[in-house]
Design an enzyme around this catalytic site. Sequence first.
Site, PDB file in Angstrom:
ATOM      1  CG  ASP A 292       6.423 -35.799   6.689  1.00 35.56           C
ATOM      2  OD1 ASP A 292       7.361 -35.149   6.190  1.00 35.56           O
ATOM      3  OD2 ASP A 292       5.651 -35.306   7.535  1.00 35.56           O
TER       4      ASP A 292
HETATM    5  C1  NOJ Z   1       8.319 -32.848   7.677  1.00 32.52           C
HETATM    6  C2  NOJ Z   1       6.968 -32.227   7.787  1.00 32.52           C
HETATM    7  O1  NOJ Z   1       6.121 -33.037   8.583  1.00 32.52           O
HETATM    8  C3  NOJ Z   1       6.295 -31.978   6.443  1.00 32.52           C
HETATM    9  O2  NOJ Z   1       5.144 -31.216   6.663  1.00 32.52           O
HETATM   10  C4  NOJ Z   1       7.230 -31.320   5.490  1.00 32.52           C
HETATM   11  O3  NOJ Z   1       6.565 -31.103   4.260  1.00 32.52           O
HETATM   12  C5  NOJ Z   1       8.458 -32.194   5.314  1.00 32.52           C
HETATM   13  N1  NOJ Z   1       9.126 -32.359   6.584  1.00 32.52           N
HETATM   14  C6  NOJ Z   1       9.432 -31.632   4.295  1.00 32.52           C
HETATM   15  O4  NOJ Z   1      10.070 -30.525   4.815  1.00 32.52           O
END
Ligand code: NOJ
Length: 753
Positions: A292
């Site tokens: 993430d």
């Molecule tokens: C953080 C989020 O937790 C995730 O769900 C998302 O896909 C990513 N950022 C990218 O934006």
Amino acid sequence: MEEKIGTYHHLDPATEAHVEALLTQMTLPEKIGQLYQTTPFGPFDLDDYLAKMKQAEETGTPFEYDPQLREDMPDLIRTGRVGSFLNVMSPRWINTLQRLTVEESRLHIPLLIGGDVIHGFRTVFPIPLAESCTWNPTLLEQASRVAAEEASASGIDWIFAPMVDVARDPRWGRIAEGAGEDPFLGMAMARARVRGFQATNLTSGRRIAACPKHYVGYGAAEAGRDYNTTDFSERTLRDVYLPPFKAAFDAGAGTVMSAFNEISGLPATANPFILRTILRDEWNWPGLVLSDYESVRELIPHGLATDLKDAARQSLLAGLDVEMVSEGYTRHLADLISAGEVPLALVDDAVRRVLRLKIQLGLFEHPYLDETLPERLHLREDFRALALEVAQESMVLLKNESHALSPTTLPLSPQTRVAVIGPLADNRADLLGCWALVNHPEDVETVLEGLGHYLKADALTYTLGCPIKDDDASGIPAAVAAAQAADVVLLVLGESADMSGEGHSRVHLGLPGRQQELVDAVAATGKPLVCVLMSGRPLVIPKLAGQVNALLAAWHGGIRAGRAIADILFGAVNPSGKLTASWPRAEGQIPVYYAHKNTGRPSAEAGTKQFAEAFKSVYMDTPNSPLFPFGYGLSYTTFEYGGLQIENPTLGLEDTLIVSATVSNSGDRAGAEVVQLYVRDLVGSVTRPVKELKGFQKISLQPGEAQVVRFEVPVRELGFTGRNMGYTVEPGTFKVWVGPDSTGELEGEFTVS
Ligand code: NOJ
């Protein structure tokens, strides 16, 4: 026509040969480049962005943000130092970036473009929690396919969805993004979404890979606070949190995003148990693991890594392939390899997984986009029609009681004089919900516009009453006056889009701002009250639910929400949505979910309070049961359940349980019902939940019509994680229920021997 579904969880010889041919030509920096995902744009000015967004919201104009390319980006791409980008949603930009690698880099390896397409792209559908309330996987597959059509036209090849985190805590803002509290339902929705995203015959001629997230257990954030610690047993991991991921992989998902949270003390991004033991050794899944956003760097504040180098080392060794945004791999992997701290073979494996995906997606053959396609494809009429259908099926009628003028409050008659009151009635932006990255409030039909299809202008008045969350009650007297002059009051209340989603957890789950005060004042008029409640989560609204005659949970319903709401309020559509997460009576009950354990001191009835029964597992001041249970939702017609039959009440481990019941429409309207099957394993070698969903079917019945609904449940699917942590189905007696929600209705018994 049979839909073609792409799968990215397999190896085939031709692809492998291509992968190896590339890999042997790659330098170490080029290999490491493939493991780096970032944004191509320069420093992001949050204040500027927010100001522009606010301006767009206020003026109802499209939100345009024209970013600047990072200065070092062209060279990074030309030299193969970056493998993928996230959330670049402009075909013009994507073609520009792609040209730098395809035409100017040594090995011409195309870039992979990932994006958060959470509930539609330009055609914004209801938030995923709402979509799950349709209990209609076929419909969600179609909706996901529309999202893929539009996203693919804009250049996304990799969708960071579905979010398959089981969520039992409505304080957690990200409950909006998933399918609610139940793993079985979550599995069905996960499969449907992966199939929809990975449909291969997209208009763009391109393909998309799904990326289920957040692996794993993210929904268990303590106290519902986003990014917080989680702590659950390995058994709960296996029985509750893992199954929707497994379902997504079995449906063909070939990538996964690791979560921010820790699992048993090890953050997911550096957790070899979940990344290697489970994914590779147990499931034999060859897919790609993406971190993430900066979750590699976050190993430092977690207190697991001393610095970014250490974080990179631990992540790679644990099984993380691609790092999103932070730069542990790009800065430190080469040193770690030369110091012998990270084997090159592991890096090669990670690179293979990236190359394989790029080949499987066809990017080498079709790196460029048709920049005119979005204009022609986005918001196509059939997409908008589907968004309407999903919105209609996602809304849940929670209450519909009589008032002085009528035995049920809804549907309304077009002759009614309606006072529309509340901050969400004339609102566009909030109906898009959280995570609508392609943000076009002007696409949204408001509730007032929807009502205009049924009511003449002089039969409707509109007053704001109060804002969603600001402390301003000055509009309440005007709302009361409007209510007094009407036959029925329609309150359109709830949360703004930015009160749920990532990083947006709440402690108080009642109506925000002065809205409850508004309801109190309007209720004092004695007029019949209908409330359309919009939210990104189950709310805690016992008072409101008692005050209004009818209550419709409309969530954040996307671009067609206004029309869908009007269709339901006036009976053109009979509501059929059912809750997929329990609505608590009080925040203090959380987590409240239907599949809880019995404990050694269960209360005799779900409604019990202390002193009715001493020393039982109950509260002194509130019943254990939720206000509205999982699976619950009303219709304008009534359904009767009868004739439960268990075809074979004594079963072996390889048999299939066959249960049927007759459901009849005993009212005077056609309607759809979600018939639900639950079981309970009465005695186990470890304790089992009091109920578990094991089947559901959505059926449509004309007035007076009856249908025998038949469920087939393989006994193999009645198992759980036993004492030795292996999956087991144990002989013994089971209860089974067939009914309209998780409180049961028809009850029977069978044994497995
Ligand atoms: C953080 C989020 O937790 C995730 O769900 C998302 O896909 C990513 N950022 C990218 O934006």
